[in-house]
Design an enzyme around this catalytic site. Structure first.
Site, PDB file in Angstrom:
ATOM      1  N   SER A 216    -141.488  25.126  -9.346  1.00 47.49           N
ATOM      2  CA  SER A 216    -140.376  25.445 -10.228  1.00 47.49           C
ATOM      3  C   SER A 216    -139.139  25.841  -9.425  1.00 47.49           C
ATOM      4  CB  SER A 216    -140.786  26.603 -11.146  1.00 47.49           C
ATOM      5  OG  SER A 216    -139.875  26.760 -12.198  1.00 47.49           O
ATOM      6  N   TYR A 375    -126.344  29.805 -18.433  1.00 43.63           N
ATOM      7  CA  TYR A 375    -125.306  29.281 -17.553  1.00 43.63           C
ATOM      8  C   TYR A 375    -124.347  28.410 -18.374  1.00 43.63           C
ATOM      9  CZ  TYR A 375    -128.459  31.148 -14.034  1.00 43.63           C
ATOM     10  OH  TYR A 375    -129.259  31.991 -13.301  1.00 43.63           O
TER      11      TYR A 375
END
Length: 526
Positions: A216, A375
């Site tokens: 990840s 984000y």
């Protein structure tokens, strides 16, 4: 008998007595009853026996000389058969604390507090498993296209308490046959021996991964001026040697102002491109190892310190101005961002396109667009951060407009034979005020229609107001819903750390890939 709301309404069950319900179900299931009648234990009751199962959580189990146990204190859906079990275990613990020496009538407070504290934790575990089981039965149609053996597997493992190796103990021959059938499909030809699901290959466009285990993306905060160095060569190279089928880089930023911290990697100049090429060349020395660049822009979560100096804390000096869809600060401590104009959105879109082109020059096999975790592009999607009143705010269609525009421009610039994924936050964990799992299906649908090859399904980190419910594999149900409602490839992430977890998720069709961060940090050879 369980049915969907649509069936309930169409059949008119809501207006029927239990006896009338019984007679209609008798007709519906006549082929299975072999001439037998259905019986009800409440013929005298007029009114419907149908309910939406209530999940009860009682926060106080005792008052004076009254103590609650079993269904009076908590409920768990009948599909995991736990009601009697929970009640008996409550009674055993209650008897234990009440029969200790020194416990007197009128002074039972500490004993009852211990009873509730211990039992409440066990109940939460069962209730979480029951919630997963309930979801499975309430959305059965997601799984009806599966092959019979995989359908059976997902039924047996629906609560996530029964796992792959649990089933091997119960019926090793059956599980071996399932593993063999899944491997036949993955390899494209019959195999002679069963293969654990995690060790089957997976192909996206022209890229084939040697297995289903993904490292990840993990922010390492170790770059200087966005340039990866020997740290990154060792970090990513070690995991490739360790066997991961796909390595995903930390979020790599499209501009200096798009970084989260001064230690974040970038992909906006030649020095960075050349340094990343060194990493990908090393990864590719390992046969069949693949590497993906995750590309993003920090938005309102930028200009902060390195993690070990204070997560999400603004820089003490040298802050750069922030931009976002709206002038919503990440927290009271962070600066208020400037709401993006159309010209600024165009410029950032072009930065993403250049980043994709540089990722190709750097030798990456795949790219991922980061549209999660609050984000910049995630902030456009979430109503908690997007307060715009123009065509980029309001409805989900409007909130998706700019992220899809960026994705489309990158996809056009990225080679057609190479895959592209998108990471989304499938749950803002703030109720209906934010993105919900059902809305996440529509988000994934939009990206699928735009040409995405894989949806990386995460959740949260979009608003400070979130109240996530953690647990092992706690985000996997979101991947399950998206994959099986849309027939799109997904990657599950979040509290997956055991081999058994990975094999269970893959064999049940809840995801096509499993991504793990902390296990790979602790053991590059996981």
């Amino acid at each position: 008998v369980e049915c969907s709301p649509e069936t309930f309404e169409a059949a008119g069950f809501g207006e029927m007595s239990q006896e009338e319900t019984c007679r209609l179900c008798e007709e519906i299931f006549a082929d299975h009853l072999g001439g037998h009648e259905l019986m009800t234990n409440a013929k005298h009751i007029r009114g419907s026996a149908w309910i939406n199962f209530p999940r009860i959580i009682c926060h106080q189990w005792g008052h004076e000389n009254v103590v609650l146990l079993g269904d009076a204190a908590h409920t768990a859906h009948f599909s995991i058969g736990s009601g009697t079990k929970l009640a008996l275990e409550d009674a055993i613990k209650l008897a234990e604390v009440m029969n200790r020496g020194g416990v007197k009538v009128g002074a039972m407070g500490p004993a009852l507090a211990e009873y509730q504290e211990e039992r409440q934790l066990e109940v939460v575990k069962i209730q979480n498993a029951a919630r997963n089981s309930t979801e499975w039965f309430e959305h059965l149609d997601r799984y009806l296209d599966m092959a019979p053996m995989q359908f059976t597997y997902t039924l047996l493992t629906r609560s996530q308490r029964v796992s792959h190796e649990n089933l091997r103990l119960r019926d090793p021959a059956w599980l071996a046959e399932l593993e063999k059938s899944l491997a036949d499909a993955a390899f494209g030809h019959p195999v002679t021996e069963p293969v654990p699901p995690m060790f089957t290959p997976f192909t996206l466009r022209d890229m084939t991964m040697r297995n289903r285990v993904v490292m990840s993306p993990m922010a390492m905060y170790s770059a200087v001026d966005g340039v990866p160095d020997d740290f990154h060569l060792v970090h990513y190279g070690a995991r490739a040697l360790g066997g991961a089928g796909l390595i995903v880089t930390e979020m790599t930023c499209v501009s200096p102002e798009g970084r989260i911290t001064p230690g974040c990697t970038g992909i906006w100049n030649d020095a960075q491109t050349e340094a990343w090429r060194r990493v990908t060349d090393f990864v590719h020395r390992t046969p069949e190892a693949r590497i993906c660049m995750q590309i993003g822009h920090s938005g309102a979560k930028g200009s902060t310190r390195l993690a070990w100096e204070g997560i999400d804390k603004p820089l003490e000096t040298g802050n750069w101005p922030l931009v976002a869809p709206s002038n919503v600060a990440w927290s009271e401590d962070n600066q208020v961002p400037v709401a993006l104009t159309r010209d600024a959105m165009d410029a950032i879109r072009d930065q993403f396109v250049e980043a994709a082109q540089r990722a190709e020059a750097a030798g990456f096999d795949m790219i991922e667009l980061h549209c999660g975790h609050g984000y910049l592009l995630s902030a456009f999607i979430s109503p908690t951060q997007n307060k715009r009143t123009d065509e980029y705010g309001g409805s989900l269609e409007n909130r998706l407009r700019y992220p899809l525009e960026v994705f489309g421009a990158m996809r056009a610039a990225w080679p057609s034979h190479k895959p592209m994924s998108v990471r989304i936050s499938a749950h803002d964990w703030v109720g209906e005020e934010g993105v919900t799992p059902d809305e996440a299906v529509e988000i994934a649908r939009a990206f699928k229609e735009a040409g995405v090859d894989l949806v990386d399904v995460s959740s949260g980190q979009v608003t400070k107001a979130e109240k996530p419910v953690y647990g092992r594999m706690f985000q996997t149900p979101f991947s399950d819903q998206i994959r099986n409602e849309l027939n799109v490839a997904t990657m599950a992430v979040g509290n997956i750390w055991e081999i058994d977890h990975v094999n269970s998720i893959l064999a049940a069709g809840r995801a096509d890939l499993c991504a793990m961060g902390r296990p790979h940090q602790m053991d590059p050879n996981w």
